[in-house]
Design a protein around this motif. Structure first.
Motif, PDB file in Angstrom:
ATOM      1  N   LYS A  26      40.208 -26.417   8.813  1.00 23.79           N
ATOM      2  CA  LYS A  26      40.634 -25.887   7.338  1.00 23.79           C
ATOM      3  C   LYS A  26      39.757 -24.975   7.038  1.00 23.79           C
ATOM      4  N   SER A  79      34.412 -26.945   8.421  1.00 23.50           N
ATOM      5  CA  SER A  79      35.555 -26.199   8.600  1.00 23.50           C
ATOM      6  C   SER A  79      35.974 -26.230  10.263  1.00 23.50           C
ATOM      7  N   THR A 116      37.653 -22.395   4.484  1.00 20.54           N
ATOM      8  CA  THR A 116      36.414 -22.766   3.243  1.00 20.54           C
ATOM      9  C   THR A 116      36.035 -21.511   2.906  1.00 20.54           C
TER      10      THR A 116
END
Length: 466
Positions: free
Chosen positions: A173, A168, A175
């Protein structure tokens, strides 16, 4: 405060910070203005206070009059006069110290969450946390600040979790990961949101949610099995109990059916109970002194024996149960939907002395409802099958056994000599007619008996449908 936590006096600083008048605080329990998520930690701190007469660095969230929660670090002393004196310092990052209205909302929300929240840097150091996270880890503030997130043993982190965090942070991003914390035997769900070189992490205990999912899945499976003719009631019930024991590994489950006279119990299913013990339960009498199950059926209510060895209802069976290491037994009757009889009793055994939790009681009620459906539907199905067999039997009687004496009578009537009534053959024919008539009467009686039985049982089936 007094020993029960009832507030006796507050100073002006406390009143000004939380916007209460002293009269509004006097007489209420401190627990009423503390965050619900801090309850378990508060109960643990009471034990420490009683043992050491003081408590330093205890943190809790206190609700102000406007509903906002403020995080406060307390120093607490238990005096010789059995009064509790507490001095608190509000944290500097609390909502009241926020630099803007939006910051205040964010800080208030984070502080008030039942969900644990932390901010991690790229070296796994915790830069910020809320009280719910502290309650989750059971660590004090200094310990949290000094230890790396991946070294907090109480979280029972597994390699997959740390790998997800690294991915991550690297990919920028968000998660989500779920895992079983073997330290506390609880399921945790972690949501990770990267921001620059830090991670915002939310941790929630989802054990109850997971259990609900498993229970729903089990109920669906069992009802589908019950709808087929391939599984008997005993087999379906056994699958239900196996599923419950997988969800609650400490439980040892059994179901005993109650006979029509409501006097004796018969084994239906008990996947993990020793066969030798089940054999001794066969034919167990219904009554107040016949263990938890016999007692539950007798009184038509749940019976909790948290300590079998010292429970009066188990006095006659203490020697029987002792070799199997069973220490507690909770029994709940399965009462018919019409409420006119007890169909079975659901028993749960433990190898330790204990009472059920609210979650376990909820599960027991759900299981009893499922058992009622299984038993009544299977009995309805069995009765329908029996009625069909009786209808086939009546049809067979009508087509074969009934026609035979009728055909014989008709043939004998044709042989009767109406012209010479004194013909010796007539006497013989009348004898045969009498025999055939008696045979016909037996066949008719048999048909009537089967029909009356079906009529009586049709009422029972309608009751089951209702």
């Amino acid at each position: 405060m007094d020993m029960n936590g009832v507030i006796l006096h507050t100073n002006s600083s406390f009143q000004n910070l939380f916007n209460y008048a002293e009269a509004e605080l006097a007489g209420i329990n401190i627990a009423d203005i503390c965050h619900p998520a801090d309850k378990e930690r508060r109960e643990e701190s009471i034990g420490s206070l009683m043992a050491n007469k003081k408590l330093v660095g205890y943190q809790s969230r206190v609700k102000a009059k406007d509903g906002c929660y403020y995080s406060v670090t307390w120093s607490i002393i238990l005096n010789g006069d059995n009064l509790i004196y507490s001095t608190g310092n509000p944290r500097m990052d609390m909502p009241a110290q926020a630099s803007s209205a939006s910051d205040e909302i964010v800080q208030h929300t984070i502080q008030s969450l039942n969900e644990g929240f932390i901010v991690l840097d790229e070296n796994w150091q915790i830069k910020a946390f809320n009280p719910a996270f502290q309650a989750l880890t059971n660590l004090n503030a200094d310990a949290i600040a000094s230890i790396g997130f991946d070294n907090i043993e109480s979280l029972g982190l597994i390699p997959e979790v740390t790998s997800e965090f690294q991915r991550s942070l690297k990919a920028k991003k968000s998660t989500q990961v779920q895992y079983l914390n073997t330290r506390s035997n609880s399921w945790l769900r972690i949501n990770v949101y990267p921001y620059h070189n830090q991670l915002a992490v939310f941790i929630r205990d989802i054990t109850e949610i997971k259990i609900q999912e498993w229970v729903l899945g089990l109920e669906k499976k069992v009802l589908e099995l019950n709808a087929t003719t391939q599984y008997s009631l005993a087999q379906t019930t056994s699958e239900l109990l196996k599923g419950i024991e997988e969800i609650f590994p400490d439980m040892i489950c059994s179901v005993l059916e109650v006979d029509d006279a409501q006097e004796e119990l018969r084994n239906l299913a008990a996947p993990r109970l020793p066969k030798a013990y089940c054999d001794q339960l066969e034919g167990l009498k219904v009554g107040p002194n016949h263990g938890s199950c016999g007692n539950a059926v007798y009184h038509r209510e749940q019976v909790i024996a948290s300590d079998i060895e010292h429970d009066p209802a188990w006095a006659m069976y203490a020697d029987m149960v002792k070799p199997f290491g069973l220490k507690a037994c909770w029994s709940t009757p399965v009462i018919s939907s019409k409420g006119n009889k007890v169909l079975a009793v659901f028993g749960i055994y433990y190898t330790t002395k204990r009472e059920p939790t609210n979650d376990e009681l909820h599960m027991i009620n759900r299981t009893v409802n499922i058992l009622r459906v299984l038993i009544e539907s299977k009995r309805y199905e069995e009765n329908i099958l029996e009625q069909n067999n009786r209808l086939h039997s009546i049809a067979n009687i009508s087509s074969h056994e009934l026609r035979r004496p009728v055909a014989t009578i008709l043939g004998l009537v044709n042989l009767f000599d109406r012209d010479d009534m004194l013909n010796p053959l007539n006497h013989e024919i009348i004898t045969h007619l009498d025999t055939s008539a008696l045979e016909l009467d037996v066949v008719i009686h048999n048909i009537v008996e089967k029909t009356v039985y079906m009529k009586a049982n049709t009422v029972t089936e309608e009751e089951l449908k209702d």
